[in-house]
Design a protein around this motif. Structure first.
Motif, PDB file in Angstrom:
ATOM      1  N   PHE A  58      -6.222  15.138 -47.855  1.00 49.63           N
ATOM      2  CA  PHE A  58      -5.620  14.239 -48.261  1.00 49.63           C
ATOM      3  C   PHE A  58      -4.118  14.332 -48.783  1.00 49.63           C
ATOM      4  O   PHE A  58      -2.939  13.927 -48.522  1.00 49.63           O
ATOM      5  CB  PHE A  58      -6.089  13.034 -49.056  1.00 49.63           C
ATOM      6  N   MET A  59      -4.322  15.408 -49.809  1.00 49.62           N
ATOM      7  CA  MET A  59      -3.008  15.528 -50.609  1.00 49.62           C
ATOM      8  C   MET A  59      -1.777  16.546 -49.697  1.00 49.62           C
ATOM      9  O   MET A  59      -0.835  16.345 -49.670  1.00 49.62           O
ATOM     10  CB  MET A  59      -3.149  16.680 -51.841  1.00 49.62           C
ATOM     11  N   SER A  60      -2.368  17.408 -48.839  1.00 49.46           N
ATOM     12  CA  SER A  60      -1.608  18.084 -48.014  1.00 49.46           C
ATOM     13  C   SER A  60      -0.812  17.112 -47.046  1.00 49.46           C
ATOM     14  O   SER A  60       0.177  17.393 -46.662  1.00 49.46           O
ATOM     15  CB  SER A  60      -2.292  19.302 -47.306  1.00 49.46           C
ATOM     16  N   GLY A  61      -1.437  16.325 -46.585  1.00 48.05           N
ATOM     17  CA  GLY A  61      -1.092  15.334 -45.594  1.00 48.05           C
ATOM     18  C   GLY A  61      -0.135  14.364 -46.180  1.00 48.05           C
ATOM     19  O   GLY A  61       1.012  14.023 -45.626  1.00 48.05           O
ATOM     20  N   LEU A  62      -0.142  13.756 -47.659  1.00 46.88           N
ATOM     21  CA  LEU A  62       0.809  13.129 -48.198  1.00 46.88           C
ATOM     22  C   LEU A  62       2.167  14.072 -48.410  1.00 46.88           C
ATOM     23  O   LEU A  62       2.939  13.632 -48.322  1.00 46.88           O
ATOM     24  CB  LEU A  62       0.458  12.785 -49.442  1.00 46.88           C
TER      25      LEU A  62
END
Length: 255
Positions: A58-62
């Motif tokens: 999720f953090m990488s996607g954000l």
């Protein structure tokens, strides 16, 4: 090898000093993240491994869509390298559907779609059971200023758009979630970024695929909680580590 210095330990994570100034190593424990529990949380084998992978996802996607986070990279199965931030003492909850505390407080039936996403703030002090606070409280007690709050809402709604789309793509409804936000300085310039973690511990997820199956009377059912949430979410998103195959119970974080 030198022993790492512990900076902070919470219910589900431990923070250690990072290898470079301004960094931390975030270690994911197997302990269940259940605030206000009457007794210490029991361990859930493999939960930390899955939450590490899911939070990385999720953090990488954000980061990839321009929503700044503290995540730098995953180090191993349980640890990731993150930026050190000054945490704002708030849990920011975004609600898309009525559930839990908001249903209890306002008498709205659980599962009711909200007319728009609602952003709520909870003061991050577990001794007080994370009380709901207003913008007036936040500004009066200098936890954040009005510009900070405007930026927090903008961040939270962008995270909501991203997470809602990702979840819908794998047959899951994002009822609500919480994030934490921190300050970083780049020279004299300060900005707010998403920090802590984004994992099943901080979400309420309903399984849309189960709702498509008829019940014994042949009627379609309302979406219900995602079963075995850590493992099933990791499987649907394609981030399941090959050596973690057991079932784990659903978390309980958002009121």
């Amino acid at each position: 090898m030198a022993r790492r210095k512990k900076v902070y330990e919470g219910r589900a994570k431990i923070l250690y000093e990072g290898p470079e100034p301004g960094t931390l190593i975030q270690y994911f424990k197997d302990d269940a993240a259940v605030p206000a529990a009457p007794a210490p949380s029991s361990g859930v084998e493999g939960k930390g491994v899955l939450n590490n992978r899911l939070s990385e996802f999720f953090m990488s996607g954000l980061n990839a869509i321009g929503v700044p986070t503290h995540f730098i990279r995953r180090i191993n199965m349980r640890e990731q390298l993150v930026r050190m931030v000054e945490m704002i003492p708030l849990e920011v909850v975004v609600r898309n559907f009525a559930a839990g505390d908001i249903s209890d407080r306002l008498g709205i039936p659980e599962g009711t779609p909200l007319p728009r996403p609602i952003v709520e703030y909870y003061y991050k002090d577990e001794r007080l059971n994370l009380p709901l606070v207003s913008e007036e409280h936040i500004i009066a007690f200098n936890w954040a200023n009005q510009q900070d709050l405007d930026d927090i809402v903008a961040l939270a709604l962008r995270v909501n758009d991203f997470l809602s789309g990702v979840m819908l793509g794998v047959g899951i409804r994002l009822a609500d979630f919480r994030i934490e936000v921190g300050r970083i300085w780049e020279g004299d310039f300060m900005r707010l970024i998403v920090a802590d973690e984004i994992s099943p511990d901080s979400m309420r997820l309903w399984d849309l695929r189960a709702a498509e199956l008829p019940d014994r009377e042949g009627q379609t059912r309302d979406p219900g909680p995602l079963p075995d949430v850590y493992t099933e979410l990791a499987r649907r998103l394609g981030v399941m580590p090959s050596n973690v195959t057991h079932a784990t119970p659903k978390p309980s974080l958002i009121n």
